[in-house]
Design an enzyme around this catalytic site. Structure first.
Site, PDB file in Angstrom:
ATOM      1  CE  LYS A  21       0.888   1.381   4.422  1.00 18.24           C
ATOM      2  NZ  LYS A  21       1.695   2.562   4.717  1.00 18.24           N
ATOM      3  N   GLY A 121       4.428  -4.201   4.308  1.00 13.72           N
ATOM      4  CA  GLY A 121       4.763  -5.557   3.859  1.00 13.72           C
ATOM      5  C   GLY A 121       4.441  -6.626   4.892  1.00 13.72           C
ATOM      6  CB  ALA A 124       1.202  -7.268   2.611  1.00 14.34           C
ATOM      7  CG  ASP A 156      -0.953  -0.484   7.991  1.00 15.31           C
ATOM      8  OD1 ASP A 156      -1.770   0.380   8.368  1.00 15.31           O
ATOM      9  OD2 ASP A 156       0.258  -0.244   7.804  1.00 15.31           O
TER      10      ASP A 156
HETATM   11  P1  ATP Z   1       3.926  -0.077   8.064  1.00 18.82           P
HETATM   12  O1  ATP Z   1       3.902   0.680   6.785  1.00 18.82           O
HETATM   13  O2  ATP Z   1       2.768  -1.064   8.220  1.00 18.82           O
HETATM   14  O3  ATP Z   1       4.164   0.733   9.276  1.00 18.82           O
HETATM   15  P2  ATP Z   1       6.418  -1.046   7.147  1.00 18.82           P
HETATM   16  O4  ATP Z   1       6.002  -1.320   5.743  1.00 18.82           O
HETATM   17  O5  ATP Z   1       7.213   0.185   7.383  1.00 18.82           O
HETATM   18  O6  ATP Z   1       5.154  -1.073   8.054  1.00 18.82           O
HETATM   19  P3  ATP Z   1       7.063  -3.835   7.471  1.00 18.82           P
HETATM   20  O7  ATP Z   1       7.695  -4.250   6.185  1.00 18.82           O
HETATM   21  O8  ATP Z   1       5.670  -4.259   7.715  1.00 18.82           O
HETATM   22  O9  ATP Z   1       7.223  -2.261   7.694  1.00 18.82           O
HETATM   23  O10 ATP Z   1       8.036  -4.367   8.627  1.00 18.82           O
HETATM   24  C1  ATP Z   1       8.024  -3.847   9.928  1.00 18.82           C
HETATM   25  C2  ATP Z   1       8.702  -4.854  10.845  1.00 18.82           C
HETATM   26  O11 ATP Z   1       7.831  -5.971  10.994  1.00 18.82           O
HETATM   27  C3  ATP Z   1       9.996  -5.422  10.283  1.00 18.82           C
HETATM   28  O12 ATP Z   1      11.092  -4.714  10.744  1.00 18.82           O
HETATM   29  C4  ATP Z   1      10.000  -6.864  10.758  1.00 18.82           C
HETATM   30  O13 ATP Z   1      10.829  -7.035  11.869  1.00 18.82           O
HETATM   31  C5  ATP Z   1       8.581  -7.148  11.222  1.00 18.82           C
HETATM   32  N1  ATP Z   1       7.922  -8.259  10.476  1.00 18.82           N
HETATM   33  C6  ATP Z   1       7.260  -9.272  11.024  1.00 18.82           C
HETATM   34  N2  ATP Z   1       6.757 -10.097  10.085  1.00 18.82           N
HETATM   35  C7  ATP Z   1       7.115  -9.592   8.905  1.00 18.82           C
HETATM   36  C8  ATP Z   1       6.890 -10.011   7.566  1.00 18.82           C
HETATM   37  N3  ATP Z   1       6.215 -11.117   7.271  1.00 18.82           N
HETATM   38  N4  ATP Z   1       7.392  -9.232   6.585  1.00 18.82           N
HETATM   39  C9  ATP Z   1       8.066  -8.095   6.884  1.00 18.82           C
HETATM   40  N5  ATP Z   1       8.328  -7.686   8.146  1.00 18.82           N
HETATM   41  C10 ATP Z   1       7.858  -8.406   9.153  1.00 18.82           C
END
Ligand code: ATP
Length: 330
Positions: A21, A121, A124, A156
């Site tokens: 997103k 991610g 997701a 999210d």
């Molecule tokens: P948001 O935009 O929802 O705040 P983000 O996109 O900045 O989140 P994510 O990629 O969701 O960040 O990752 C945040 C943290 O979640 C990562 O640092 C990781 O430690 C943890 N995490 C747990 N499960 C997952 C997964 N399946 N994929 C990615 N990160 C994960």
């Protein structure tokens, strides 16, 4: 290599695909006593997908490959594992997805959505695991029921299930579908390092606390409001109207933590972006293009500016988490 075929009988393996997103509006209210902030946000799902395959197994395990894989936790902290365990509990498969005894689930996550990038991610992957396990276990929960379980995993997750374009209230989990015409072309520029969402919110609070009026008075934080101008522009389907209305209250905080992002945003504007914004808590920058052709030119220009790690061309809105393959493992 695992081979999956379609069958009508019991399924051993299910694959779900789920989009990243971007936030077209992210308005952050004052810090609440419980440490959270009320949000008004406009989520928009774009065509950058993770894939999650769940397979019946003796014990629960998770394997992560692809973009940023090594940064993703492999134990119970993984949001896909938490989602599978929450669904198992909610449907009476107590302990099974948590890996006790037979009847666990092997979770294969193929990441294209960068980690800690402001693209949701992890949420997701949780949404994809919910949809895939719901199919694998034939639990028959409705999207509304999966959404309720997902909201407890992360704010999210409901949007990752829904996809499209939606207004999110509360912590972003209370969703209303937005009326949007047409399709939008985006260029996403990935940063070299991730940003932690809680750290970005904390920096936002600090920057706000330091703000003063001309006569030295603290500047209060107002309650967030949905941009009616942005909603009208989205209904019109005109990217030139949408571009200047993109807003993100977390952007100053993200820029303070990664100053190079300023140059990335500038490079996007110089190469024809109609709007240039940090996505969510960053550090991904999202550039709105006039057309698919200008998005390709924009992608080349931003790549050439050497201010980011990688660039992709995507479009939105796209649907949320959905099963793409279901069958027996041959
Ligand atoms: P948001 O935009 O929802 O705040 P983000 O996109 O900045 O989140 P994510 O990629 O969701 O960040 O990752 C945040 C943290 O979640 C990562 O640092 C990781 O430690 C943890 N995490 C747990 N499960 C997952 C997964 N399946 N994929 C990615 N990160 C994960």
């Amino acid at each position: 290599m695992t081979h999956v075929t379609h069958v009508d009988g019991p399924t051993d393996s299910v694959t779900a695909r789920v989009p990243a997103k971007v936030n077209l509006q992210l308005s952050v209210g004052p810090l609440r006593e419980d440490g959270y902030h009320d949000l008004v946000t406009v989520f928009h799902a774009v065509s950058l997908f993770d894939e999650v395959t769940v397979t019946s197994a003796e014990r629960t395990s998770v394997i992560v490959t692809g973009e940023g894989g090594p940064a993703v936790p492999l134990g119970p902290a993984n949001l896909a594992v938490r989602a599978a365990a929450a669904l198992a509990r909610a449907t009476g498969r107590r302990g099974k997805a948590a890996g006790q005894g037979a009847g666990g689930v092997r979770i294969d996550i193929r990441k294209r959505i960068p980690v800690a990038a402001g693209l949701a991610g992890g949420s997701a992957d949780a949404a994809a695991a919910l949809v895939a396990c719901n199919e694998l276990w034939q639990t028959g929960l409705s999207v509304a029921e999966l959404t309720e379980i997902g909201a407890r995993i992360g704010s999210d997750v409901p949007f990752s299930l829904a996809g499209g374009t939606a207004v999110g209230l509360g912590r972003g989990e209370r969703l209303t579908t937005a009326l949007v015409s047409g399709s939008y072309q985006w260029v996403l520029a990935f940063g070299a390092a991730g940003l932690s969402t809680p750290d970005v919110y904390a920096a936002c609070d600090r920057l706000r606390a330091a703000r003063r009026t001309k006569d030295g008075q603290p500047v209060g934080v107002t309650e967030p409001q949905l941009s009616t101008a942005l909603m009208a522009a989205l209904r019109s389907g005109d990217p030139a109207a949408v571009g200047p209305l993109l807003t993100n209250d977390l952007q100053p905080a993200a820029l303070s933590m990664q100053p190079l992002l300023r140059r990335a945003l500038q490079a996007g504007r110089e190469h024809g972006a109609l709007g240039a914004i940090v996505s969510g808590s960053g550090p991904t920058c999202a550039f709105l293009a006039r057309s698919a052709e200008s998005a390709r030119e924009l992608a080349v220009g931003v790549t050439g500016a050497g201010v980011c790690r990688a660039v992709v061309h995507v479009s939105g809105p796209v649907p949320g988490a959905s099963v793409v393959q279901s069958g027996a493992v041959a």
